[in-house]
Design a protein around this motif. Sequence first.
Motif, short mmCIF file in Angstrom:
data_model
loop_
_atom_site.label_atom_id
_atom_site.label_comp_id
_atom_site.label_asym_id
_atom_site.label_seq_id
_atom_site.Cartn_x
_atom_site.Cartn_y
_atom_site.Cartn_z
N HIS A 12 -5.77 -0.48 -6.87
CA HIS A 12 -6.90 0.29 -6.38
C HIS A 12 -6.39 1.67 -6.00
O HIS A 12 -5.35 1.79 -5.35
CB HIS A 12 -7.53 -0.38 -5.16
N ASP A 66 -10.71 0.92 -9.45
CA ASP A 66 -9.88 -0.25 -9.68
C ASP A 66 -9.47 -0.30 -11.15
O ASP A 66 -10.22 0.12 -12.04
CB ASP A 66 -10.63 -1.53 -9.33
N ASN A 98 0.85 -1.18 0.00
CA ASN A 98 0.00 0.00 0.00
C ASN A 98 0.89 1.24 0.00
O ASN A 98 1.75 1.38 0.87
CB ASN A 98 -0.91 0.02 1.23
N PRO A 111 -12.93 2.39 2.18
CA PRO A 111 -13.13 3.68 1.51
C PRO A 111 -14.54 3.83 0.96
O PRO A 111 -15.19 2.86 0.57
CB PRO A 111 -12.08 3.67 0.39
N TYR A 121 -4.02 7.27 -2.09
CA TYR A 121 -3.75 5.93 -1.59
C TYR A 121 -3.81 4.94 -2.75
O TYR A 121 -4.83 4.84 -3.45
CB TYR A 121 -4.76 5.54 -0.51
N THR A 169 -7.64 5.54 -4.36
CA THR A 169 -8.66 6.34 -3.70
C THR A 169 -7.99 7.50 -2.98
O THR A 169 -6.78 7.48 -2.75
CB THR A 169 -9.48 5.48 -2.71
N TYR A 185 -15.15 5.24 -1.82
CA TYR A 185 -15.09 4.94 -3.24
C TYR A 185 -13.70 4.41 -3.56
O TYR A 185 -12.72 4.67 -2.86
CB TYR A 185 -15.39 6.18 -4.08
N GLU A 186 -13.60 3.66 -4.65
CA GLU A 186 -12.33 3.19 -5.18
C GLU A 186 -12.42 3.17 -6.70
O GLU A 186 -13.50 2.97 -7.27
CB GLU A 186 -11.99 1.78 -4.69
N CYS A 241 -9.83 8.49 -0.21
CA CYS A 241 -10.57 8.34 1.04
C CYS A 241 -9.69 7.61 2.05
O CYS A 241 -9.14 6.53 1.75
CB CYS A 241 -11.86 7.56 0.80
#
Length: 778
Positions: free
Chosen positions: A189, A203, A152, A198, A170, A191, A200-201, A193
């Motif tokens: 992914h 992808d 991440n 989250p 992120y 976002t 929303y994402e 958030c």
Amino acid sequence: MSLRATVLGILGALAAIASGQIPVSVPGVMVKALHDNNILKENGPNPFTLQPGGKIPQDLTDSDKLGQDNDFQIIHADRFTHQRDYVELDGNVLFLVQGYRVTCDKAMGDPHTQVFTLQGNVRVDGEKLNIKDAAAVTVDFIHRSYNALKGNVQINPSALTSTPLRAPLYVSGRQSYGDQAKTVTLDGHVTTCDNQIPHYEIDGASITVQPGRRAIFRKTKIIILGVKVLDLPYLMIPLDNRTYKYVPYVGQTADEGYFVKWRIGIPLKNPNYNLLTDEDFMTKLGVGLGGTYQYQSHTSSGMLNAYHIFGNSQDLVLQNSHRQVFRWGSVQVDNDYERDNYLVNPNGSQLNTHIALDLPQGMRGADRVNFTNAYTTSQGYSTNSETLSLNDTRDFGKKFQTMLDLNYFSSGSTFQAAGAGTTTQKTERLDVHFTAQKDLNAAQVQMEYQRSMPIGSTPTTLGGSDETPVISLQSDARRLFGAKGGANFPFQTTLSWGDFQDPTDNSHISRGFFDFNFNRADTGKHPIKVDMNGDFKQGIYSDDTAEYVLTYGTNIRYDLGPDTGLNLRYNYMRPYGYSPLPIDQTGQTNFASGDLNIRPIPSLLLGAQTGYDLLRLQQHQTAWQQIGLRSEFQPSKSFLLRGLYTYDTFNEVWQGLRFDMTYTPGATRLSIGAQYDGLQHTWSTVNLFLDNFHWGKMTIGAALAYDGYLRKFDSQQYSFIYDLHCAEAVLLVQENNTGFRAGQQLQFFIRLKALPFDVPFGVGTRGQPVGFNSGSSF
């Protein structure tokens, strides 16, 4: 075993370790001992430091957490292996490098190149980038590049200076790699958030981010609140366009009616090529379809754009821009064709073309050729203008330069009135401007030739700007007396001789000219300062006329404090004789003015200003100029009230009152401005601007402009922004009752907080600001 044998054994083992024959595997205390005895040093000072400890410390200071630039500091490792330029850390690893704090189970790399491979529970923390929960990461800390598996990545706003984020980005995925120019994430992914789950994402099978340019998503899924709402083969979000709407938006305008607009990207194999399509539906105009194709390579870049409305409007837009780089220079071509554009030229068309050719000549000069053509038609009227220009600059050594400008200009228009026939006008002209200058150390000599020549039957216009040619010698105090002498009495002087055009009969007049001027500013620290400037100009002309002009100015300042004091100014200018050239003709000035600023209490600043015209006094007219009284009241940093009261000495009446008030309680800003017309006895203008007013999750803004003469609002604008945590729902209501494209407009769209975006609030139909914003002073 004896003590002597034990000591010799340890020393022998240490010697073998230092020579690289035996790998080191020791706890932190022994690592500290090795460092203290300089066993690990090679080729000069040791490039890293080691510290003892059993657990990874968690209470490091901020400086320890980030480390020092170019330093590599090992804070802890259960086991340590060192062989020449290679180190291997194993077990509870913690080290600092290039401003990053790194923890992992195992680290291998070169402290000199600062390239490391990290394995197991990898976490990299820094001001610009954070990587966590990665299985394995290879990082080049000097060149800021990385390759992470199953990690991440948090990209902070400070990392993307060319694409300023407002919140962290992120990114997670199967693999992520990149540098400061481009990052790629596979099966990832994205976002903005920060919730654990989250809101929303986005992808994508492949996610490419080019800072300052764009973000590209391939095989994309839009997930909101854990639910997939949309599948897209391709999604591109420009990062260099603050007005781009990356989601559908709806609204209403007087020209378009109710509308829905959406921009969709089409996937292309080459990431340097992009295709965006526009799908619009407008109840008054019909369906609008268009596309924008962008491309870029090592030697070329450009854009092609087309847009057409199928329905009541025949609006058609065709645009292209192309830049090509060759070994000998570059070419830029731009075209813009618009037909029946309801925003600019309904029932008409226009074509604009621009071609630029750059021919650099190394360090000694450059050539640039420009061609522009503008053609416009409307009902019964058409215009066409062309410009072809050549600019050539040359450096012959360090002290001799030339510049040549050739400009061909052609302009024509045709007007056809009902029953009156057709009227045609055409103008053609060639402008020549050549300058050569030579630095003689003590002075600079310059030759200038400038002429405007009509072509064909074009009527000659009065200009008087031709110089055919003029030779001048220029110098100043610094050149003649050095830096110290130039500071004591800074002056500039010019002596010239040349031919000019007489605008009355287009004949040429020779002129000898002398100019001596000075400008001395008082930079002392005493409270009274006196600035002075003056100018003497003498012209002698071939038609037996002559003129000299005297100019003098002074400013006396008496400082009472940082923003308080008294200023007295006097300006005098008078010509003597006569000059046949408009460029030498001047008016007269004999004027005194003054202003006073005082602060009786810390929160109140008062001021007054006026002037006295001695020329009007000689003509038996009112010499006193308008009197202005100013006030500025600021009891706190959040409140400011200012006023300006003006007395008209000519009409002997208080002409008007202007005031503005600014109140900023926290992030909210309220500004009110108004003007009172004393002659008409009415409030002529009242403006209100409200920004960032919070009511729960709603942020409200308003910009109102009221015309007291017409007794109506010229403009009303309202902004309602609802906080969706990582996104915002925006509703704009704009009503402009005067000027270009009057009427009401509504817009509604969703935008991500992290991406910078310009909301069209607080501006008029021509981009002008609406509302009243207070400055620091009148």
